[in-house]
Design a protein around this motif. Structure first.
Motif, short mmCIF file in Angstrom:
data_model
loop_
_atom_site.label_atom_id
_atom_site.label_comp_id
_atom_site.label_asym_id
_atom_site.label_seq_id
_atom_site.Cartn_x
_atom_site.Cartn_y
_atom_site.Cartn_z
N SER A 198 0.82 -1.22 0.00
CA SER A 198 0.00 0.00 0.00
C SER A 198 0.85 1.26 0.00
O SER A 198 0.52 2.26 -0.65
CB SER A 198 -0.94 0.01 1.22
OG SER A 198 -1.77 -1.13 1.22
N THR A 235 -2.53 -6.16 -2.97
CA THR A 235 -2.21 -4.72 -3.03
C THR A 235 -1.45 -4.34 -4.29
O THR A 235 -0.98 -3.22 -4.40
CB THR A 235 -1.39 -4.30 -1.79
OG1 THR A 235 -0.17 -5.08 -1.73
CG2 THR A 235 -2.17 -4.52 -0.51
N TRP A 244 -0.60 -3.11 -8.01
CA TRP A 244 -1.23 -2.03 -8.76
C TRP A 244 -2.04 -2.55 -9.96
O TRP A 244 -2.97 -1.88 -10.42
CB TRP A 244 -0.18 -1.03 -9.24
CG TRP A 244 0.79 -1.56 -10.26
CD1 TRP A 244 1.99 -2.14 -10.02
CD2 TRP A 244 0.64 -1.55 -11.68
NE1 TRP A 244 2.60 -2.51 -11.19
CE2 TRP A 244 1.80 -2.14 -12.24
CE3 TRP A 244 -0.35 -1.08 -12.55
CZ2 TRP A 244 1.98 -2.30 -13.61
CZ3 TRP A 244 -0.16 -1.24 -13.92
CH2 TRP A 244 0.99 -1.83 -14.44
N ASN A 289 -7.35 -6.27 -6.29
CA ASN A 289 -7.06 -5.03 -5.58
C ASN A 289 -8.14 -4.00 -5.92
O ASN A 289 -8.23 -3.55 -7.06
CB ASN A 289 -5.68 -4.49 -5.96
CG ASN A 289 -5.34 -3.20 -5.23
OD1 ASN A 289 -6.07 -2.76 -4.34
ND2 ASN A 289 -4.22 -2.60 -5.61
N ASN A 325 -8.22 -0.98 -5.34
CA ASN A 325 -7.61 0.30 -5.69
C ASN A 325 -6.64 0.18 -6.86
O ASN A 325 -5.74 1.00 -7.01
CB ASN A 325 -6.88 0.88 -4.48
CG ASN A 325 -7.81 1.12 -3.30
OD1 ASN A 325 -8.91 1.64 -3.47
ND2 ASN A 325 -7.37 0.73 -2.10
N ARG A 326 -6.82 -0.84 -7.68
CA ARG A 326 -5.91 -1.07 -8.81
C ARG A 326 -5.94 0.09 -9.79
O ARG A 326 -6.95 0.81 -9.92
CB ARG A 326 -6.29 -2.37 -9.52
CG ARG A 326 -7.72 -2.41 -10.01
CD ARG A 326 -8.05 -3.78 -10.59
NE ARG A 326 -9.45 -3.87 -11.00
CZ ARG A 326 -10.44 -4.26 -10.21
NH1 ARG A 326 -10.16 -4.60 -8.95
NH2 ARG A 326 -11.67 -4.31 -10.64
#
Length: 212
Positions: free
Chosen positions: A90, A169, A171, A176, A178-179
């Motif tokens: 993160s 986490t 990317w 995830n 929040n990718r």
């Protein structure tokens, strides 16, 4: 192997129900170790293919490199690689993990991928990715130079790419929330193992040149 891994979570849930009252963690651990065994067998069988593709005097060198990959990847993945791959990324924007080095942060983690069984399972893939390059540059490298590659590949290259795709986490990970992009699915190692190892092989072949 790809079919087996693609049904990994689904099958273990069904097995857990069938083997009640065995715990879900026990079943997941068993499947992880079984998958590790299959992956390592495939990796070692590839040595036979490599030996059949080189001249007789290079047979020992090929087998030695396969053994070197297994030993070095186990040590470096345990010390650093597993943390970069499945540690919490993160704070780095999902580029690499920042904990779980030497398996220090897994005691209170319920994620199977962060357990000892998960480590062994993912190490088998790391060892497989590392040894693919040996066949690409057969007959053209000194063992010392190959050891340097094996250390870098097992410590940094493979773990970081794994974190991008497989870590919660990462990317580019599909799991995830929040990718950065839509999400990359790689159930059988087509990207993390084979694209990674294939790219490393291509770069290595460019520098060492063709066999004479």
């Amino acid at each position: 192997m790809g079919l087996f891994y693609s049904n990994y979570f689904l099958s273990t849930n069904h097995i857990t129900e069938m083997l009640h009252p065995w715990s879900h963690d026990s079943v997941m651990g068993f499947v992880s170790f079984a998958s590790c065994f299959v992956a390592l067998i495939i990796s070692k069988n590839s040595s036979c293919t490599k030996v059949g593709s080189v001249r007789v005097q290079f047979t020992k060198g090929i087998l030695l490199r396969n053994m070197v990959d297994t030993i070095i990847s186990a040590i470096m993945y345990f010390a650093i690689g597993f943390g970069l791959a499945f540690g919490d990324g993160s704070s780095t924007g999902g580029v690499f993990g920042t904990n779980n080095f030497f398996l220090q942060s897994i005691e209170n983690d319920t994620n199977i991928h962060h357990s000892e069984a998960g480590f062994v399972y993912h190490w088998s893939y790391c060892a497989t990715a590392a040894t693919i390059v040996a066949g690409a540059i057969a007959e053209r490298t000194q063992i010392a130079a190959y050891c340097v590659y094996s250390v870098i590949g097992s410590t940094v290259v493979y773990p970081v790419i794994t974190h991008w795709v497989w870590s919660p986490t990462g990317w580019a990970s599909a799991i995830n929330p929040n990718r950065v992009i839509t999400g990359v699915l790689d159930d059988a190692g087509g990207i993390c193992v084979h694209v990674c190892a294939g790219t490393c092989s291509l770069v290595a072949c460019y520098f060492v040149g063709p066999r004479q």
